[in-house]
Scaffold this motif. Structure first.
Motif, PDB file in Angstrom:
ATOM      1  N   THR A 122      -4.761   8.270   6.788  1.00 36.18           N
ATOM      2  CA  THR A 122      -4.279   7.505   5.635  1.00 36.18           C
ATOM      3  C   THR A 122      -3.282   6.411   6.003  1.00 36.18           C
ATOM      4  OG1 THR A 122      -4.747   9.206   4.003  1.00 36.18           O
ATOM      5  CG2 THR A 122      -2.940   7.700   3.506  1.00 36.18           C
ATOM      6  N   ASN A 147       3.915   5.842   3.416  1.00 39.68           N
ATOM      7  CA  ASN A 147       3.122   7.048   3.655  1.00 39.68           C
ATOM      8  C   ASN A 147       4.076   8.237   3.667  1.00 39.68           C
ATOM      9  OD1 ASN A 147       1.003   8.054   6.491  1.00 39.68           O
ATOM     10  ND2 ASN A 147       0.818   8.599   4.361  1.00 39.68           N
ATOM     11  N   GLY A 186      -6.178   2.510  -3.014  1.00 39.78           N
ATOM     12  CA  GLY A 186      -5.223   3.585  -2.779  1.00 39.78           C
ATOM     13  C   GLY A 186      -5.894   4.910  -2.465  1.00 39.78           C
ATOM     14  N   ASN A 221      -1.624  -1.347  -3.898  1.00 43.45           N
ATOM     15  CA  ASN A 221      -2.855  -0.658  -3.518  1.00 43.45           C
ATOM     16  C   ASN A 221      -4.113  -1.474  -3.823  1.00 43.45           C
ATOM     17  OD1 ASN A 221      -1.339   1.435  -2.559  1.00 43.45           O
ATOM     18  ND2 ASN A 221      -1.657   2.762  -4.324  1.00 43.45           N
ATOM     19  N   HIS A 281       1.743   5.487  -1.229  1.00 44.38           N
ATOM     20  CA  HIS A 281       1.118   6.809  -1.140  1.00 44.38           C
ATOM     21  C   HIS A 281       0.889   7.391  -2.541  1.00 44.38           C
ATOM     22  CE1 HIS A 281       0.243  10.306   1.543  1.00 44.38           C
ATOM     23  NE2 HIS A 281       0.448  10.976   0.416  1.00 44.38           N
ATOM     24  N   GLU A 284      -5.218  -2.293   5.835  1.00 44.37           N
ATOM     25  CA  GLU A 284      -5.342  -3.096   4.619  1.00 44.37           C
ATOM     26  C   GLU A 284      -4.275  -4.185   4.563  1.00 44.37           C
ATOM     27  OE1 GLU A 284      -6.739  -4.537   0.980  1.00 44.37           O
ATOM     28  OE2 GLU A 284      -7.684  -3.116   2.350  1.00 44.37           O
ATOM     29  N   GLN A 287       3.897  -0.917   3.805  1.00 45.07           N
ATOM     30  CA  GLN A 287       3.066   0.286   3.853  1.00 45.07           C
ATOM     31  C   GLN A 287       3.973   1.498   3.710  1.00 45.07           C
ATOM     32  OE1 GLN A 287       3.180   2.204   7.068  1.00 45.07           O
ATOM     33  NE2 GLN A 287       1.914   3.844   6.268  1.00 45.07           N
ATOM     34  N   GLU A 345       0.879  -1.172   0.000  1.00 45.37           N
ATOM     35  CA  GLU A 345       0.000   0.000   0.000  1.00 45.37           C
ATOM     36  C   GLU A 345       0.915   1.219   0.000  1.00 45.37           C
ATOM     37  OE1 GLU A 345      -3.618   0.821   0.556  1.00 45.37           O
ATOM     38  OE2 GLU A 345      -3.771  -1.073  -0.528  1.00 45.37           O
ATOM     39  N   GLN A 391      -3.854   2.391   5.468  1.00 47.47           N
ATOM     40  CA  GLN A 391      -2.957   1.533   4.686  1.00 47.47           C
ATOM     41  C   GLN A 391      -2.512   0.333   5.525  1.00 47.47           C
ATOM     42  OE1 GLN A 391       0.058   4.555   3.955  1.00 47.47           O
ATOM     43  NE2 GLN A 391      -0.438   4.562   1.776  1.00 47.47           N
TER      44      GLN A 391
END
Length: 394
Positions: A349, A380, A338, A334, A294, A356, A378, A292, A353
């Motif tokens: 956010t 971010n 996403g 994603n 960004h 998930e 993940q 996941e 993520q």
């Protein structure tokens, strides 16, 4: 892998368009309750809490968590731009992995306004002063264009100059995101789109169109982090997911001094964070099953493929055209849809993520399940800047 801290429970509310959500404190409390219930723990077990938000006032974290119990624990309010949610996770992880506490709670929320992001302050220096000065030197400044779109639209143009990737391939990312989101009841935008529709949508800046930009949304997510010993003692090992590696980076000189839009929007931070997190986990990026990342704008997904090591530099076009970023390919990217399709409530956010990836590694992702997923990442990033990369393992 050093098994010091585990995610025992996660929670996430369905994201909504701006103006259609419950109040921020109700959303955050609900996400926290979900995560605690998922872990099978009461709020009384939590020894520290970290609550992330960008658009909010002082002790909003206390306002959100007090309904769960007035236990007197430390509640730390966190703001780190778009990387706020995963920064809250980073701090909770540190508290547990260091042995300071056995149970920590990370929560992220955002109650956003419609329209492009803008600072409420006009009487003080901008937080992105160094970046804005670099952008103006590289490509000039358009006072009428959204600031974030200038950053990432400029990065797209720079990528195209270097590697020649056509607009249609950037649009393919939006198509893929909607296709994934169609399987996710927690996503905002689940209707399919075509490459032609993406390219024909409203121009925003440079090659960016409206359907290549994430929407402002509202929502909340949370995670409960416990020590390995606590998980063992309380029968939580089977469903918990190991935090195998994690790193938080901020801007280095490359973000500004190289007059490089790609590094300016976070590629250098991402590269350093990914290397550190993967080194801690003892894995190579090509071992990942699910990611996941960004994708606030389609160019950032492209840039992040390469900075995370999912494909070589300049290899994003082949990665996309070969379908290596989706089901049946090398690394499903994603699966939630996403930020482009699920939405991007800033403080929530990173934890959304994380939720998930946890669901994927547990085999609980339903129609969007990545077959046999055992290792996830993940990512971010926030302009200003901060980047968190977390490697999770089952």
């Amino acid at each position: 892998m050093k098994d010091k801290a585990r995610i025992a429970g996660v929670g996430m509310l369905p994201f909504t368009k701006a103006g259609r959500s419950a109040p921020y404190d109700a959303m955050a409390a609900d996400a926290a309750r979900q995560a605690l219930a998922d872990a099978g723990l009461d709020y009384g077990a939590v020894q520290q809490a970290y609550v992330g938000f960008v658009i909010g006032d002082t002790t909003s974290g206390q306002q959100a968590l007090y309904p769960l119990g007035l236990s007197g624990i430390p509640i730390v309010n966190v703001n780190n731009a778009c990387a706020t949610g995963s920064t809250a996770l980073f701090l909770a992880h540190q508290a547990v992995a260091s042995g300071l506490v056995d149970v920590a709670l990370a929560v992220g929320f955002e109650q956003m306004l419609s329209g492009p992001l803008a600072s409420p302050f006009n009487d003080r220096p901008a937080v992105n002063g160094r970046l804005n000065a670099m952008v103006e030197r590289v490509q000039g400044w358009d006072a009428k264009a959204p600031i974030a779109a200038q950053y990432f639209g400029g990065a797209q143009r720079e990528y195209q100059r270097r590697h020649g990737m056509p607009d249609e391939v950037f649009a393919m990312i939006s198509v893929k995101s909607r296709r994934h989101a169609a399987r996710n009841p927690l996503a905002v935008f689940r209707e399919p789109v075509t490459v032609e529709e993406v390219l024909a949508s409203t121009p925003i800046f440079g090659g960016l169109t409206k359907l290549q930009c994430c929407p402002p949304t509202c929502g909340a997510a949370a995670a409960v982090i416990v020590s390995h010993d606590y998980a063992r003692r309380h029968g939580l090992l089977a469903r918990s997911v190991m935090i195998a590696g994690q790193a938080l980076t901020t801007d280095g000189a490359a973000s500004f001094d190289g007059l490089n839009m790609i590094d300016g929007v976070g590629a250098d931070m991402t590269r350093r964070a990914a290397r550190a997190a993967c080194a801690q986990a003892g894995i190579a990026p090509d071992e990942l099953d699910v990611v996941e990342l960004h994708d606030c704008f389609t160019p950032n997904e492209v840039i992040s493929y390469e900075a995370l090591g999912l494909c070589p530099e300049g290899g994003a076009e082949k990665f996309i055209r070969d379908g290596d970023n989706t089901y049946g390919g090398r690394i499903v990217t994603n699966p939630s849809g996403g930020l482009l399709s699920k939405g991007h409530p800033l403080g929530a956010t990173g934890l959304a993520q994380t939720a998930e990836i946890v669901w994927q590694l547990r085999g609980e992702a339903g129609e969007r399940q990545v077959p046999g997923a055992r290792l996830g990442l993940q990512h971010n990033v926030g302009i200003g800047g901060a980047c968190v990369v977390t490697v999770l393992a089952q």
